[in-house]
Each structure stands twice: as structure tokens, then as C-alpha cells.
Design a protein around this motif. Sequence first.
Motif, PDB file in Angstrom:
ATOM      1  N   ASP A 170      10.046   9.384 -13.662  1.00  0.00           N
ATOM      2  CA  ASP A 170       9.756  10.375 -12.878  1.00  0.00           C
ATOM      3  C   ASP A 170       8.235  10.719 -12.568  1.00  0.00           C
ATOM      4  OD1 ASP A 170      12.483  10.572 -12.740  1.00  0.00           O
ATOM      5  OD2 ASP A 170      12.532  12.711 -13.328  1.00  0.00           O
ATOM      6  N   SER A 171       7.549  10.532 -13.865  1.00  0.00           N
ATOM      7  CA  SER A 171       6.279  10.947 -13.790  1.00  0.00           C
ATOM      8  C   SER A 171       5.172   9.702 -13.230  1.00  0.00           C
ATOM      9  CB  SER A 171       5.468  11.272 -14.988  1.00  0.00           C
ATOM     10  OG  SER A 171       5.889  10.533 -15.832  1.00  0.00           O
ATOM     11  N   ASP A 172       6.030   8.471 -13.057  1.00  0.00           N
ATOM     12  CA  ASP A 172       4.970   7.317 -12.422  1.00  0.00           C
ATOM     13  C   ASP A 172       5.337   7.022 -11.060  1.00  0.00           C
ATOM     14  OD1 ASP A 172       3.945   6.910 -15.021  1.00  0.00           O
ATOM     15  OD2 ASP A 172       5.640   5.599 -15.624  1.00  0.00           O
ATOM     16  N   VAL A 173       6.270   7.845 -10.480  1.00  0.00           N
ATOM     17  CA  VAL A 173       6.496   7.325  -9.037  1.00  0.00           C
ATOM     18  C   VAL A 173       5.358   7.463  -8.136  1.00  0.00           C
ATOM     19  CG1 VAL A 173       8.035   8.112  -7.047  1.00  0.00           C
ATOM     20  CG2 VAL A 173       8.992   8.139  -9.285  1.00  0.00           C
ATOM     21  N   GLY A 174       4.668   8.585  -8.141  1.00  0.00           N
ATOM     22  CA  GLY A 174       3.609   8.528  -7.335  1.00  0.00           C
ATOM     23  C   GLY A 174       2.498   7.434  -7.447  1.00  0.00           C
ATOM     24  N   ARG A 175       2.224   7.398  -9.022  1.00  0.00           N
ATOM     25  CA  ARG A 175       1.244   6.208  -9.174  1.00  0.00           C
ATOM     26  C   ARG A 175       1.572   4.919  -8.540  1.00  0.00           C
ATOM     27  NH1 ARG A 175      -0.302   4.268 -14.700  1.00  0.00           N
ATOM     28  NH2 ARG A 175       1.637   4.907 -15.310  1.00  0.00           N
ATOM     29  N   PHE A 176       2.756   4.645  -8.936  1.00  0.00           N
ATOM     30  CA  PHE A 176       3.215   3.370  -8.497  1.00  0.00           C
ATOM     31  C   PHE A 176       3.458   3.174  -6.948  1.00  0.00           C
ATOM     32  CE2 PHE A 176       5.595   2.297 -13.088  1.00  0.00           C
ATOM     33  CZ  PHE A 176       4.202   2.395 -13.406  1.00  0.00           C
ATOM     34  N   LEU A 177       3.857   4.155  -6.481  1.00  0.00           N
ATOM     35  CA  LEU A 177       3.820   4.165  -4.903  1.00  0.00           C
ATOM     36  C   LEU A 177       2.451   3.841  -4.216  1.00  0.00           C
ATOM     37  CD1 LEU A 177       6.035   6.897  -4.015  1.00  0.00           C
ATOM     38  CD2 LEU A 177       6.585   4.590  -3.219  1.00  0.00           C
ATOM     39  N   ARG A 178       1.511   4.411  -5.008  1.00  0.00           N
ATOM     40  CA  ARG A 178       0.225   4.383  -4.426  1.00  0.00           C
ATOM     41  C   ARG A 178      -0.457   2.704  -4.800  1.00  0.00           C
ATOM     42  NH1 ARG A 178      -0.414   9.874  -5.319  1.00  0.00           N
ATOM     43  NH2 ARG A 178      -0.455   9.602  -7.434  1.00  0.00           N
ATOM     44  N   LEU A 179      -0.278   2.254  -5.948  1.00  0.00           N
ATOM     45  CA  LEU A 179      -0.653   0.799  -6.630  1.00  0.00           C
ATOM     46  C   LEU A 179       0.255  -0.307  -5.959  1.00  0.00           C
ATOM     47  CD1 LEU A 179      -1.155   1.702 -10.325  1.00  0.00           C
ATOM     48  CD2 LEU A 179      -2.854   1.340  -8.426  1.00  0.00           C
ATOM     49  N   PHE A 180       1.476  -0.070  -5.800  1.00  0.00           N
ATOM     50  CA  PHE A 180       2.351  -1.266  -5.511  1.00  0.00           C
ATOM     51  C   PHE A 180       2.889  -1.322  -4.249  1.00  0.00           C
ATOM     52  CE2 PHE A 180       2.187  -0.802 -10.198  1.00  0.00           C
ATOM     53  CZ  PHE A 180       1.575  -1.968 -10.305  1.00  0.00           C
ATOM     54  N   THR A 181       2.477  -0.291  -3.356  1.00  0.00           N
ATOM     55  CA  THR A 181       3.223  -0.386  -1.895  1.00  0.00           C
ATOM     56  C   THR A 181       2.120   0.121  -1.033  1.00  0.00           C
ATOM     57  OG1 THR A 181       3.759   2.003  -1.202  1.00  0.00           O
ATOM     58  CG2 THR A 181       5.228   0.865  -3.130  1.00  0.00           C
ATOM     59  N   GLU A 182       2.338  -0.164   0.475  1.00  0.00           N
ATOM     60  CA  GLU A 182       1.441   0.181   1.415  1.00  0.00           C
ATOM     61  C   GLU A 182       1.884   1.471   2.362  1.00  0.00           C
ATOM     62  OE1 GLU A 182       1.487  -3.641   3.275  1.00  0.00           O
ATOM     63  OE2 GLU A 182      -0.140  -4.414   1.868  1.00  0.00           O
ATOM     64  N   LEU A 183       2.632   2.300   1.552  1.00  0.00           N
ATOM     65  CA  LEU A 183       2.994   3.610   2.387  1.00  0.00           C
ATOM     66  C   LEU A 183       1.601   4.452   2.374  1.00  0.00           C
ATOM     67  CD1 LEU A 183       5.742   2.592   1.488  1.00  0.00           C
ATOM     68  CD2 LEU A 183       6.317   5.023   1.095  1.00  0.00           C
ATOM     69  N   PRO A 184       1.631   5.261   3.569  1.00  0.00           N
ATOM     70  CA  PRO A 184       0.393   6.105   3.926  1.00  0.00           C
ATOM     71  C   PRO A 184       0.164   7.115   2.703  1.00  0.00           C
ATOM     72  CG  PRO A 184       1.725   5.953   5.624  1.00  0.00           C
ATOM     73  CD  PRO A 184       2.561   5.238   4.822  1.00  0.00           C
ATOM     74  N   LEU A 185      -0.944   7.438   2.331  1.00  0.00           N
ATOM     75  CA  LEU A 185      -1.318   8.392   1.174  1.00  0.00           C
ATOM     76  C   LEU A 185      -0.615   9.609   1.277  1.00  0.00           C
ATOM     77  CD1 LEU A 185      -4.688   7.236   0.450  1.00  0.00           C
ATOM     78  CD2 LEU A 185      -2.674   6.778  -0.995  1.00  0.00           C
ATOM     79  N   ASP A 186      -0.773  10.109   2.596  1.00  0.00           N
ATOM     80  CA  ASP A 186       0.102  11.737   2.779  1.00  0.00           C
ATOM     81  C   ASP A 186       1.418  11.383   2.445  1.00  0.00           C
ATOM     82  OD1 ASP A 186       0.434   9.941   5.110  1.00  0.00           O
ATOM     83  OD2 ASP A 186      -0.038  11.589   6.318  1.00  0.00           O
ATOM     84  N   GLU A 187       2.391  10.525   2.932  1.00  0.00           N
ATOM     85  CA  GLU A 187       3.711  10.254   2.714  1.00  0.00           C
ATOM     86  C   GLU A 187       3.870  10.103   1.040  1.00  0.00           C
ATOM     87  OE1 GLU A 187       7.812   9.382   3.107  1.00  0.00           O
ATOM     88  OE2 GLU A 187       6.085  10.726   4.230  1.00  0.00           O
TER      89      GLU A 187
END
Length: 415
Positions: A269-286
Motif C-alpha cells: 500500500d505505501s509504495d503505490v504512489g512512489r511506483f506510479l511516479r517511477l514506473f508509469t507515465e500517468l500525470p502527477l496530479d492523477e
Amino acid sequence: MPAAPQFQSDFLRNFAARGAYYQCSADADLDALMQKERVTAYIGFDATAPSLHVGHALQIMTLRRLQQAGHKPIVLIGGGTTKVGDPSFRNEARPLLSEEQIDANKASIRRAFEKFLTFGDGPSDAIMVDNAEWLDKLEYVSFLREIGRHFSINRMLTMDSVKAKIDNDLPFSFLEFNYSIMQAYDFVELYRRYGCRLQSSGSDQWGNIVSGIDLGRRVENQQFFALTTPLLTTSSGAKMGKTAAGAVWLNPDMCSPYDYWQFWRNTEDSDVGRFLRLFTELPLDEIARLESLQGAELNDAKKILANAATALAHGSDTAGAAAETARRAFEEGASAEGLPTITATLPDGILNLAVAAGLASSNSEARKLIANNGLKLNDATVSDPKLTVDASALNGDGVLKLTSGKKKHVLVKPA
């Protein structure tokens, strides 16, 4: 982790905002250079296995983000350095591979980059080169006279990767000691051939990259740059990309797209935001919205992470198929077509089957799984580690379904 400066160039600003920045040798100079011209940058990957793994994904994403910002990425395949082996922070020397093994590995790992990067002859198109092109041709005495004289043994002995070996009385061969010199020479050679002035890698390579910067200044009178990413562990302290069954490989023949999807779906759970930023191209606000979700809603964020990361590595259609397989398996309890499948000779012991399916790395680990009620056969909890599984356990589809915990399923077909 050091705080990132306030960058102005598109690449470095995005790189830092996504949590990928760890250290830079001359951040203000690199930032200014990236604002005024296209920078050629490289990351090296040794051919120690037939596939790269999730632990390499951050470096591949760095190359992708460089290209998206208009810069030129170089993928350096270490056909030459693999013959020596990187000793950095390893308790034992890497086993020396044969020329045939290295060539086979090189051919296999090339495939991982094709989904992430655009290769070609354009100004910002990626290129792939092999350092065996120059390292294999070096004449030893000439190399020592031209390059070796620029390296201080005193300084090399203070490098963290070397010092750790010496302080802990670990074996460290003269062959391995040359690795840093070879990596530094790669940097100079790539500058001479392609104008490359930036090397990026994980933070454990800092000493080797700085050696290349120093060599570039001495032999080319040119400023080179180092840019590193943090070494990743999960919030629980586990090494990124490692599971009970081993590494999470990028090649689909070594880790199915379904298992790859599941790896990301199982993010803590605590890694979701970090991994979304590092390993995807989703916008930062999303991403900020997704990581703020709580409870069961956070599972939706994990599925988005799994879909996005798998789409980058295997394509969006494959990611969608993996997500649908997971939905059927978990929500409908089905032996869904598309689940990872192995073939086994029945009858066989449940421990052997669990290991063969990759649900445990050994029989003892499979016993622990059973003791903790973590293994199921056809959705029924296995309680007896001595259970023999025969053809009578086959379901209507003619297969068995083994499940570890709630999320990892493998089908077993009789041989």
C-alpha cells in the motif's frame, strides 16, 4: 535521499518530480546544457542473464524519459564488461560466462528495450551498442599506457564498492578490479563515437561513473556528467523485483505477462504512489489522487499501476488480457484461460508441484506455505505437506489450479 534541486530543463524537472533523482555530478551545469542542446546519454546493461528484470526497469524508464524530452539515449550492452563481471557490493565474484552464453544473453535482452524506446537514425532516436566492439580489440600494454596511467590505485581503494570487499575480507580478483577502468573507458569511447556526455545508473555505480568523468576530463578535456537514481526497496525492506519464486523478468518467456501484472498488483500500500511516479507515465496530479485512496479503493490504484506498467513492458493489449484473466480468477474463481501454466507428471507430491509452479523456491518454503494455510489446490486449502496429487484431482478442464495466498494462481496440466 538527497533533496533534488529546482531544475529548469524539461527532463530533469520531470525526473526529479517523479522521485527518480538521487545524485548528479554537476546539476546546474547539466540543467543548463539540457536547456540549450540535445544531450546524448547512456546506461549500461551487462549480459549476465537471458533477460533483464524489474530491478532494471527504472533505468529503462530513465532512457525513455530522456528520449521523450528530446535527448538521445544510448543502450550500452556490456558484451565486453560481462566477461569481467561487476564486483560492486557483491559478496562473491560473478561466475564467468562463456562467449556463447554471453552472445545468447545479449540477443535475448535486446528485446526488452523495443517496447520502451524508439530506435532509428533520427536525432533523438535510440541506438544500441555493445562495448565488446572496442574492449575486445584493446591491446593490453597500449591500453595501460594510454588509459591505466590516469587511475590512482590509492583512490580506487577508497571507492565504496572496493572498500566494502576489503573491509569484509571478501574475495576480490585482479580481473574484477579492472571493471571500473573498463566502465570509465566506455564513457570516453561513447563520447568519441557519439558525443555522449551523460551516464546514468543506480546510485551504487556512482564511483564507477565518477571515474569516467575524471578520465574524460584528463584525456578529452571535456566535462562529462553523472546522474543516478536511488536504489529501490519496497516499504517492507525487500529488494525491488524479488519474489519468493525469484526475479521478476522482463522477457515474457521467463515471466508471463500475467505474473508481471500480478507483481505490480501486489504492490504494498505505501509504495503505490512512489511506483506510479517511477514506473508509469500517468500525470502527477492523477497519481496524487490515486495514492490518497484508502482501504479497498486503493486496490483500484494498484490495478491501474499494474495495467500501466505491464502495457509499457508488453503492450496495452497484453496488459488488458492479464487484467481480465486476474478478474476472472479472483472474482469468478475460475480456472481462467491465460493463467500461467506448467506441465507435470502425475502423481506427484504437493511440495514438488508448488516449487515447479514457482509458488515456493524450495520444498521447505512450500511446507511453510502449507503450515500458514497459504496454499490451495483447486481452491481448497492444502493442510498435508505429504499430499500426493494424482489424476483424480483434475478439474473439468483437465487441469489443476494451485494458488498461493489470494492472488497467485498457476494451472498444472498433466504431462
